[in-house]
Design an enzyme around this catalytic site. Structure first.
Site, PDB file in Angstrom:
ATOM      1  CB  SER A 111     -59.323  79.926  46.843  1.00 50.11           C
ATOM      2  OG  SER A 111     -58.638  78.683  46.931  1.00 50.11           O
ATOM      3  CE1 TYR A 134     -63.242  77.906  43.637  1.00 51.18           C
ATOM      4  CE2 TYR A 134     -60.911  77.439  43.953  1.00 51.18           C
ATOM      5  CZ  TYR A 134     -62.159  77.743  44.479  1.00 51.18           C
ATOM      6  OH  TYR A 134     -62.304  77.894  45.839  1.00 51.18           O
TER       7      TYR A 134
HETATM    8  P1  NAD Z   1     -70.472  75.484  49.047  1.00 52.26           P
HETATM    9  O1  NAD Z   1     -70.637  74.823  47.725  1.00 52.26           O
HETATM   10  O2  NAD Z   1     -70.716  74.701  50.285  1.00 52.26           O
HETATM   11  O3  NAD Z   1     -71.381  76.805  49.103  1.00 52.26           O
HETATM   12  C1  NAD Z   1     -71.428  77.694  48.016  1.00 52.26           C
HETATM   13  C2  NAD Z   1     -72.785  78.371  48.018  1.00 52.26           C
HETATM   14  O4  NAD Z   1     -72.816  79.294  46.927  1.00 52.26           O
HETATM   15  C3  NAD Z   1     -73.963  77.405  47.825  1.00 52.26           C
HETATM   16  O5  NAD Z   1     -74.957  77.625  48.813  1.00 52.26           O
HETATM   17  C4  NAD Z   1     -74.485  77.740  46.443  1.00 52.26           C
HETATM   18  O6  NAD Z   1     -75.887  77.534  46.274  1.00 52.26           O
HETATM   19  C5  NAD Z   1     -74.113  79.213  46.340  1.00 52.26           C
HETATM   20  N1  NAD Z   1     -74.083  79.658  44.950  1.00 52.26           N
HETATM   21  C6  NAD Z   1     -73.507  79.040  43.883  1.00 52.26           C
HETATM   22  N2  NAD Z   1     -73.744  79.729  42.771  1.00 52.26           N
HETATM   23  C7  NAD Z   1     -74.481  80.813  43.123  1.00 52.26           C
HETATM   24  C8  NAD Z   1     -75.026  81.894  42.399  1.00 52.26           C
HETATM   25  N3  NAD Z   1     -74.889  82.003  41.058  1.00 52.26           N
HETATM   26  N4  NAD Z   1     -75.716  82.835  43.065  1.00 52.26           N
HETATM   27  C9  NAD Z   1     -75.890  82.747  44.413  1.00 52.26           C
HETATM   28  N5  NAD Z   1     -75.401  81.726  45.144  1.00 52.26           N
HETATM   29  C10 NAD Z   1     -74.694  80.769  44.499  1.00 52.26           C
HETATM   30  O7  NAD Z   1     -68.981  76.072  49.038  1.00 52.26           O
HETATM   31  P2  NAD Z   1     -68.014  76.537  50.240  1.00 52.26           P
HETATM   32  O8  NAD Z   1     -66.968  75.508  50.383  1.00 52.26           O
HETATM   33  O9  NAD Z   1     -68.795  76.965  51.410  1.00 52.26           O
HETATM   34  O10 NAD Z   1     -67.309  77.804  49.570  1.00 52.26           O
HETATM   35  C11 NAD Z   1     -67.646  79.152  49.921  1.00 52.26           C
HETATM   36  C12 NAD Z   1     -66.592  80.076  49.322  1.00 52.26           C
HETATM   37  O11 NAD Z   1     -65.324  79.792  49.912  1.00 52.26           O
HETATM   38  C13 NAD Z   1     -66.416  79.883  47.810  1.00 52.26           C
HETATM   39  O12 NAD Z   1     -66.196  81.136  47.210  1.00 52.26           O
HETATM   40  C14 NAD Z   1     -65.155  79.053  47.714  1.00 52.26           C
HETATM   41  O13 NAD Z   1     -64.467  79.233  46.506  1.00 52.26           O
HETATM   42  C15 NAD Z   1     -64.364  79.558  48.906  1.00 52.26           C
HETATM   43  N6  NAD Z   1     -63.371  78.602  49.404  1.00 52.26           N
HETATM   44  C16 NAD Z   1     -63.752  77.424  49.966  1.00 52.26           C
HETATM   45  C17 NAD Z   1     -62.788  76.541  50.435  1.00 52.26           C
HETATM   46  C18 NAD Z   1     -63.149  75.245  51.105  1.00 52.26           C
HETATM   47  O14 NAD Z   1     -62.254  74.454  51.417  1.00 52.26           O
HETATM   48  N7  NAD Z   1     -64.414  74.954  51.361  1.00 52.26           N
HETATM   49  C19 NAD Z   1     -61.420  76.851  50.313  1.00 52.26           C
HETATM   50  C20 NAD Z   1     -61.070  78.060  49.714  1.00 52.26           C
HETATM   51  C21 NAD Z   1     -62.047  78.944  49.262  1.00 52.26           C
END
Ligand code: NAD
Length: 246
Positions: free
Chosen positions: A143, A156
Site C-alpha cells: 500500500s 498497517y
Molecule cells: P477486504 O477487506 O475487502 O478483503 C480482505 C480479505 O482478506 C477478506 O476477504 C478477508 O476475509 C481476508 N482475510 C483477512 N484476514 C485473513 C486471514 N487471517 N487469513 C485469510 N484471509 C484473511 O480488503 P481489500 O480492500 O480488498 O484489500 C486487499 C488488499 O489490498 C489488502 O492487503 C489491503 O491492505 C490492500 N490495499 C487495499 C486498498 C484499498 O483501497 N482497498 C489500498 C491499498 C492496499
C-alpha cells in the site's frame, strides 16, 4: 486466447474486495484459481461465480497468519490444481487505533496477518514451484500507506512498508529460480476495507479527485496484476508498482 491460459494460481483474501476482483479477473484470462480466505463462504461464492462464468476454481479456507495452515493451503491447491504457477497475496486487515491506545496484541495481529503471512505464502509457493522445476509469478499487495504513513494505523503502515522491502529482497533471490515476485500499491479502491477505514468526506474527495473524478473500483486494479503475472513483466524483480496515491 487468455493471457493466463493453462496457469494455476492461489489468490489469498479471494473472498472480498481486491482478492475477489483478481480471482475473477485471472480466471477470465484462463487461469485456474484456488480462492483462499479466512471466511470460507465468501471464498466459495467467488469460486462459484468463476465456475458460473465458465472458469475453473476451488475454495480453500485458511488463516494466512498461521504457517501450518498456509502449508496445508499450498498442498491442497497443488493437489487440486495439479501444480502452482501463480500467487496473489491480497489478504489483509486495517483496524484503526491511535498508537497510544494500541495493544501489543493488536500490533502483532496486524503484522502477522498482513506481513508474516507473506513470508509463509511466498516461502511455501516458492518451494512448490522450485520442486516442480517450473517458473512462476507472485504479486504481493502492499500500500502507498507503507510509504506515506496513515494516521491511527501505524501497524498497517509498518506492515505495508515491510511488504515492499520483503518483496524487493525475495524478488532478487527467487529470480534465480525463474520466479518473478513484485508488489502493487493500489490507490484507494472501493472495497469493504476501504469503506470501513474511510469517512464519508474522504470517500467524497476520492470520488472527485482531479485526475480521474471517480472512485476506483476493485476491477480497475486487475490490469496491473495481470501485467505482473505474465512475461510482459519478465524483467521485473522485486519491484513495486504504485497507483495514484491520495
Ligand atoms: P477486504 O477487506 O475487502 O478483503 C480482505 C480479505 O482478506 C477478506 O476477504 C478477508 O476475509 C481476508 N482475510 C483477512 N484476514 C485473513 C486471514 N487471517 N487469513 C485469510 N484471509 C484473511 O480488503 P481489500 O480492500 O480488498 O484489500 C486487499 C488488499 O489490498 C489488502 O492487503 C489491503 O491492505 C490492500 N490495499 C487495499 C486498498 C484499498 O483501497 N482497498 C489500498 C491499498 C492496499
Amino acid at each position: 486466447m487468455g493471457l493466463l491460459d493453462g496457469k494455476k494460481g492461489i489468490v489469498t483474501g479471494g473472498g472480498s474486495g481486491l482478492g475477489r476482483a483478481n480471482s475473477l479477473g485471472l480466471a477470465a484470462e484462463g487461469a485456474e484459481i484456488a480462492v483462499a480466505d479466512l471466511r470460507l463462504e465468501t471464498a466459495q461464492k467467488t469460486a462459484s461465480d468463476i465456475v458460473a462464468a465458465g472458469g475453473k476454481a476451488v475454495a480453500i479456507q485458511v488463516d494466512v497468519s498461521k504457517g501450518d495452515e498456509v502449508q496445508t493451503l499450498v498442498d491442497k491447491a497443488a493437489e487440486s490444481l495439479g501444480r502452482i504457477d501463480l500467487l496473489v497475496n491480497c489478504a489483509g486487515i486495517l483496524p484503526k487505533t491511535p498508537l497510544i491506545d494500541m495493544s501489543e496484541e493488536e500490533w502483532r495481529r496486524v503484522m502477522d496477518i498482513n506481513m508474516t503471512s507473506m513470508f509463509f505464502t511466498c516461502r511455501a509457493v516458492a518451494r512448490q514451484i522450485i520442486a516442480q522445476g517450473s517458473g512462476g509469478k507472485m504479486v504481493n499487495f502492499a500500500s502507498g500507506r507503507g510509504v506515506s504513513g496513515m494516521e491511527n494505523a501505524s501497524h498497517y503502515s509498518a506492515s505495508k512498508g515491510a511488504i515492499i522491502a520483503f518483496t524487493a529482497a525475495i524478488g532478487m533471490e527467487l529470480g534465480h529460480h525463474g520466479i518473478n515476485v513484485n508488489a502493487v500499491c493500489p490507490g484507494a479502491a472501493d472495497t469493504p476495507m476501504m469503506r470501513s477505514a474511510t469517512d464519508d468526506a474522504s470517500v467524497e474527495f476520492l470520488s472527485n479527485a482531479p485526475y480521474n473524478r471517480r472512485l476506483v473500483k476493485p476491477e480497475d486494479i486487475v490490469g496491473s496484476v495481470l501485467f505482473l503475472l505474465t512475461d510482459l513483466s519478465k524483467e521485473y524483480y522485486g519491484q513495486t508498482l504504485f497507483m495514484k496515491a491520495t
